[in-house]
Design an enzyme around this catalytic site. Sequence first.
Site, PDB file in Angstrom:
ATOM      1  N   HIS A 194       0.827  -1.205   0.000  1.00 13.92           N
ATOM      2  CA  HIS A 194       0.000   0.000   0.000  1.00 13.92           C
ATOM      3  C   HIS A 194       0.862   1.255   0.000  1.00 13.92           C
ATOM      4  O   HIS A 194       2.091   1.215   0.137  1.00 13.92           O
ATOM      5  CB  HIS A 194      -0.933   0.003   1.216  1.00 13.92           C
ATOM      6  CG  HIS A 194      -0.233   0.007   2.539  1.00 13.92           C
ATOM      7  ND1 HIS A 194       0.303   1.134   3.109  1.00 13.92           N
ATOM      8  CD2 HIS A 194       0.022  -1.006   3.423  1.00 13.92           C
ATOM      9  CE1 HIS A 194       0.854   0.845   4.274  1.00 13.92           C
ATOM     10  NE2 HIS A 194       0.703  -0.454   4.493  1.00 13.92           N
ATOM     11  N   CYS A 210       3.133  -5.044   6.881  1.00 14.28           N
ATOM     12  CA  CYS A 210       2.754  -4.714   5.512  1.00 14.28           C
ATOM     13  C   CYS A 210       3.936  -4.086   4.775  1.00 14.28           C
ATOM     14  O   CYS A 210       4.985  -3.821   5.353  1.00 14.28           O
ATOM     15  CB  CYS A 210       1.557  -3.765   5.505  1.00 14.28           C
ATOM     16  SG  CYS A 210      -0.004  -4.543   5.975  1.00 14.28           S
TER      17      CYS A 210
END
Length: 340
Positions: A194, A210
């Site tokens: 992301h 992440c």
Amino acid sequence: MKSAYVVTFSLLCTLVAPRAALSVDYPLPPPGSRLIGHNQIYVVPDDKKNLEYIAEKFDTGVLLLLEANNTVDPFLPKAGSELTIPSQMLLPDTPREGIVINLAELRLYYYPPGGKHVEVYPLGIGQLGRETPEMVTRIIQKIPNPTWTPTANIRARSAAQGIKLPAVVPAGPNNPLGRYALRLEKGGGEYLIHGTNARNSVGLRVSSGCMRMRAGDIKALFSQVAWGTRVQIVNEPVKYSVEPDGKRYIEVHQPLSRNDWENPQTVPITLTSAASKFIDNPLSDQAAIDKAITRRAGYPVQVNTGADGAKKQEVRPVNKHRRTSELTEQRSTTQGRDHS
């Protein structure tokens, strides 16, 4: 942490002026070759810009610059000094398909369909204790304008620091996930690739597992990948290649540390059997390899017997361009491990 600079740099370096990020696009090498790109030399101007500014200018990571230039001031490089931009590399030893992430070098490789080129991006990964795992998985969701729902663990850690997180952070400039997110299948969908609102964190070990990308980079990647795209995450601090012309290269990165007191510049590197075979080959210069493993410069070094393995690599400009497309905007709620 991978480097002693990580915590201090992420806390102290100042934000740089917004600029469009550039994806770095390399033609794929011929069969049997893994060597791409050429290093560049950048003469630091007297503009008082920090190392993060230079990293973003060349769409590379801060730790990669620190590996390649181990005497540079991580906050304010000296005007007139020459920096090696590590834009030459060996492709990871994986299938050239979809997305490949090498945790040890904090890079993402994207192989678009057609097999003609590879795009290389810097990224931030999981910090010590909340590591990004190695895996083979696929993209199961593409989410423009994601909202962020902190997990219970993230909320507890923040509360322990006196920070009360909202139940949901809406989409927008303050969203820790940026404007685009790609959800991976493994891990129950908790792992995302992301964007981020913490621009200085790209190229460092700072997330909760992440993988973060700069705004322009995640937009370019998001516009190209499809649902079901293969994603392979590996941890290869040592890459090597015997090229079709017989040249032998080794590329050594600082390994990811496993505790707070480990020095990634000096900790022993565990070699695979294939890497050991490459090193022990009589055509490999043992002294040059030992020097490369000690130096850990993060770019390929030629190590043929009789070759000058320590010589400066040829430097050339790299073809850089940005790929963007207009995307259909739709809102979706996203729960992820990462909090910035």
